[in-house]
Design an enzyme around this catalytic site. Structure first.
Site, PDB file in Angstrom:
ATOM      1  CD  GLU A 175     -34.218 -86.772 -34.945  1.00  0.00           C
ATOM      2  OE1 GLU A 175     -34.721 -86.952 -36.198  1.00  0.00           O
ATOM      3  OE2 GLU A 175     -34.882 -85.617 -34.292  1.00  0.00           O
TER       4      GLU A 175
ATOM      5  CB  CYS B  26     -33.329 -92.151 -40.922  1.00  0.00           C
ATOM      6  SG  CYS B  26     -33.346 -90.348 -41.418  1.00  0.00           S
TER       7      CYS B  26
HETATM    8  P1  NAD Z   1     -27.345 -97.918 -33.447  1.00  0.00           P
HETATM    9  O1  NAD Z   1     -28.862 -97.693 -32.733  1.00  0.00           O
HETATM   10  O2  NAD Z   1     -26.794 -98.873 -33.802  1.00  0.00           O
HETATM   11  O3  NAD Z   1     -26.139 -96.638 -33.390  1.00  0.00           O
HETATM   12  C1  NAD Z   1     -26.207 -95.700 -33.192  1.00  0.00           C
HETATM   13  C2  NAD Z   1     -24.885 -94.758 -31.758  1.00  0.00           C
HETATM   14  O4  NAD Z   1     -25.580 -95.633 -30.528  1.00  0.00           O
HETATM   15  C3  NAD Z   1     -23.650 -95.157 -32.035  1.00  0.00           C
HETATM   16  O5  NAD Z   1     -23.578 -93.978 -31.716  1.00  0.00           O
HETATM   17  C4  NAD Z   1     -23.102 -96.464 -31.255  1.00  0.00           C
HETATM   18  O6  NAD Z   1     -21.651 -96.811 -31.082  1.00  0.00           O
HETATM   19  C5  NAD Z   1     -24.410 -96.494 -30.386  1.00  0.00           C
HETATM   20  N1  NAD Z   1     -24.522 -97.612 -28.870  1.00  0.00           N
HETATM   21  C6  NAD Z   1     -24.717 -98.705 -30.334  1.00  0.00           C
HETATM   22  N2  NAD Z   1     -25.058 -99.446 -29.036  1.00  0.00           N
HETATM   23  C7  NAD Z   1     -25.189 -99.522 -27.692  1.00  0.00           C
HETATM   24  C8  NAD Z   1     -25.195 -99.597 -26.454  1.00  0.00           C
HETATM   25  N3  NAD Z   1     -25.748-100.787 -26.418  1.00  0.00           N
HETATM   26  N4  NAD Z   1     -25.131 -98.216 -25.909  1.00  0.00           N
HETATM   27  C9  NAD Z   1     -24.986 -97.146 -26.102  1.00  0.00           C
HETATM   28  N5  NAD Z   1     -24.835 -96.578 -26.934  1.00  0.00           N
HETATM   29  C10 NAD Z   1     -24.871 -97.599 -28.047  1.00  0.00           C
HETATM   30  O7  NAD Z   1     -27.707 -97.708 -35.415  1.00  0.00           O
HETATM   31  P2  NAD Z   1     -26.691 -96.921 -36.522  1.00  0.00           P
HETATM   32  O8  NAD Z   1     -27.150 -98.536 -36.440  1.00  0.00           O
HETATM   33  O9  NAD Z   1     -26.138 -96.207 -36.229  1.00  0.00           O
HETATM   34  O10 NAD Z   1     -27.814 -96.468 -37.158  1.00  0.00           O
HETATM   35  C11 NAD Z   1     -29.350 -96.909 -37.632  1.00  0.00           C
HETATM   36  C12 NAD Z   1     -30.087 -96.191 -37.525  1.00  0.00           C
HETATM   37  O11 NAD Z   1     -29.957 -95.394 -37.420  1.00  0.00           O
HETATM   38  C13 NAD Z   1     -31.571 -96.987 -38.190  1.00  0.00           C
HETATM   39  O12 NAD Z   1     -32.324 -97.689 -37.509  1.00  0.00           O
HETATM   40  C14 NAD Z   1     -32.069 -95.706 -39.227  1.00  0.00           C
HETATM   41  O13 NAD Z   1     -33.352 -95.622 -39.353  1.00  0.00           O
HETATM   42  C15 NAD Z   1     -31.821 -94.688 -37.770  1.00  0.00           C
HETATM   43  N6  NAD Z   1     -30.710 -93.771 -38.434  1.00  0.00           N
HETATM   44  C16 NAD Z   1     -32.365 -91.895 -37.776  1.00  0.00           C
HETATM   45  C17 NAD Z   1     -31.922 -91.042 -38.163  1.00  0.00           C
HETATM   46  C18 NAD Z   1     -32.608 -90.003 -38.066  1.00  0.00           C
HETATM   47  O14 NAD Z   1     -32.762 -88.812 -38.167  1.00  0.00           O
HETATM   48  N7  NAD Z   1     -34.226 -90.157 -37.493  1.00  0.00           N
HETATM   49  C19 NAD Z   1     -31.032 -90.425 -39.366  1.00  0.00           C
HETATM   50  C20 NAD Z   1     -29.999 -91.511 -39.722  1.00  0.00           C
HETATM   51  C21 NAD Z   1     -30.347 -93.213 -39.038  1.00  0.00           C
END
Ligand code: NAD
Length: 448
Positions: free
Chosen positions: A216, A250
């Site tokens: 997502e 998002c």
């Molecule tokens: P992120 O990708 O930085 O983190 C998401 C998860 O991945 C966290 O639990 C984080 O600890 C983990 N993570 C981070 N780096 C990692 C790595 N190198 N390897 C493995 N796991 C890792 O995202 P975010 O900054 O928490 O959220 C913002 C993003 O999420 C935006 O792009 C937003 O559009 C999207 N988002 C989408 C939805 C949806 O329903 N489609 C909802 C909310 C947010």
């Protein structure tokens, strides 16, 4: 925080425990699953104010007695409890064979052990919603909430530890390091909400074990306005999308394409809407909007605005910010050159760009150049215009004449497409996303 060796050992121990328990969970009946969901739902009903306080600590989200995040998880649990029997029932399929002894159907089988990685922008329900569907479908799960919202993630962790045996649902707190250790395990399915960048890392890790994934993700969501649209209503919806959670949603609208002759009126109405939403006595009131989650995100969005302005963009509203409390005024830009970063990167802050168009094709070209976003928002009272935009663009989902309802309503399948994600959930689609749809063809006596 345990040292990495202990953590690795603990992850292996819990993963193996859950693997061993998977066959039992798979066979669990609707009543058993509903009992677990009711226990979770009842606990969620007690934590509204606590979560509100935590969200305030994590990102100065305006306080309420029952935050949207908790209510959303409760609603998801209630709907799932109400419909689980029918969702779990096999779906009959009319077989090609006319043999009276033939019976064909789809059986919904639990996938097994699930990994759920949560984001920071809605750190509560974006852990619990997928968890509810995972439990409903008879899976075990390991949840890793976001490290960037420690107060809220601590509540997620506490609730899970209170309610579940770790052979069914376990939780690990931490950041990318912990996620990397978890991703090393051969999960049956990985559900991740977050950025496209990390989505690619998750998909690559899943590929090693051929685990299925739900990703997502985000993207650059457009609003496309028709000549015949109600500009005042559109302006309000667009600003709402950019102000909720300080634009860190998002589905927030990144840019608006509007017929040139309506651009002035739209800008005027957007300014009015912003003032109605987050100004007090004519001044921006940050307490009504919340703040950036951290300095990195504040700096990133500040850079987008500064670069756009240095390249010739015009500021219609706002532009100001305060690095000490990580807040930024609702900011509307226009005349932004195509090479500015803000025209290509997901903004994730209270800033948006207005792009006037003369012919619809001009707007379509801009939208297509930005890949396939999570949501598109069309403002028009002309069904032919709406159809035209649907046919000529792509996105995870679409709301017409309103912001975000294809998500908030909760009954439609919600997810992205390509760059904005893989898979879908919500309602029955959530149950099915966490199930293997196993086709069964039988020849022989039918069950009574
Ligand atoms: P992120 O990708 O930085 O983190 C998401 C998860 O991945 C966290 O639990 C984080 O600890 C983990 N993570 C981070 N780096 C990692 C790595 N190198 N390897 C493995 N796991 C890792 O995202 P975010 O900054 O928490 O959220 C913002 C993003 O999420 C935006 O792009 C937003 O559009 C999207 N988002 C989408 C939805 C949806 O329903 N489609 C909802 C909310 C947010």
């Amino acid at each position: 925080m345990p040292n990495p060796t202990d953590l690795k050992t603990d992850i292996t121990r819990i993963f193996e425990l859950q693997k061993a328990n998977a066959w039992k969970l798979k066979q669990s009946n609707p009543a058993t699953r509903k009992t677990k969901l009711m226990r979770l739902r009842d606990r969620l009903m007690q934590v509204g104010e606590e979560v509100s306080e935590a969200l305030y600590q994590d990102m100065a989200r305006p306080k309420t007695t029952m935050p949207f995040d908790v209510q959303n998880a409760i609603d998801t649990a209630n709907e799932t409890i109400e419909h689980l029997d029918e969702w779990m029932a096999p779906t009959p399929v009319t077989a090609k064979s006319i043999d009276a002894e033939v019976n064909a159907y789809v059986h919904y089988e639990a996938r097994g052990v699930i990994l759920i990685l949560g984001p920071w922008n809605f750190p509560f329900h974006l852990c619990f919603e997928p968890l509810i569907y995972a439990i409903a479908a008879g899976n075990s799960a390991i949840v890793k909430p976001s490290e960037l919202t420690p107060a809220t993630s601590a509540i997620v962790t506490r609730i899970i530890r209170e309610l579940f045996d770790e052979s069914e649902v376990a939780v690990f707190e931490g950041g990318a390091d912990v996620a990397t250790l978890l991703l090393d395990k051969p999960f049956d399915h990985i559900f991740m909400t977050g950025s496209p960048k990390v989505g690619k890392i998750v998909m690559a890790a899943a590929a090693k074990n051929l685990a299925s994934v739900t990703l997502e993700l985000g993207g650059k969501n457009p609003a496309i306005i028709d000549r015949k649209a109600d500009i005042e209503k559109a302006a309000y919806q667009i600003m709402l999308s950019r102000i909720m959670n300080a634009g860190q949603v998002c589905l927030s609208i990144d840019y608006v394409t509007v017929p040139s002759e309506s651009a002035h009126l739209l800008a005027e109405k957007m300014v009015e809407s912003a003032k109605r939403l987050v100004y007090t006595d004519g001044r921006f009131d940050p307490a009504k909007q919340g703040r950036f989650v951290n300095r990195n995100n504040f700096d990133r969005v500040r850079r987008y605005v500064d670069e756009a302005v240095s390249l010739g963009a015009r500021v219609i509203l706002g532009g100001g910010s305060n690095a000490d409390d990580l807040t930024m005024e609702p900011t509307i830009l226009t005349d932004v050159p195509a090479n500015a970063a803000i025209m290509h990167e997901e903004i994730f802050g209270p800033v948006l760009v207005v792009i006037p168009y003369d012919k619809l094709q001009g707007a379509i070209d801009v939208v297509r150049a930005n890949g396939k976003p999570l949501g598109s928002f069309v403002f028009s009272n002309d069904p032919a215009f709406v159809q035209d935009v649907l046919q000529q663009t792509s996105s995870g989902g679409v709301s017409v004449n309103v912001w975000g309802e294809h998500y908030f309503d909760g009954r439609l399948p919600f997810g992205g497409v390509n760059g904005s994600g893989v898979g879908r959930y919500h309602s029955i689609y959530g149950f099915r996303e966490f199930s293997h749809e196993r086709p069964v063809f039988t020849r022989g006596p039918k069950a009574a």
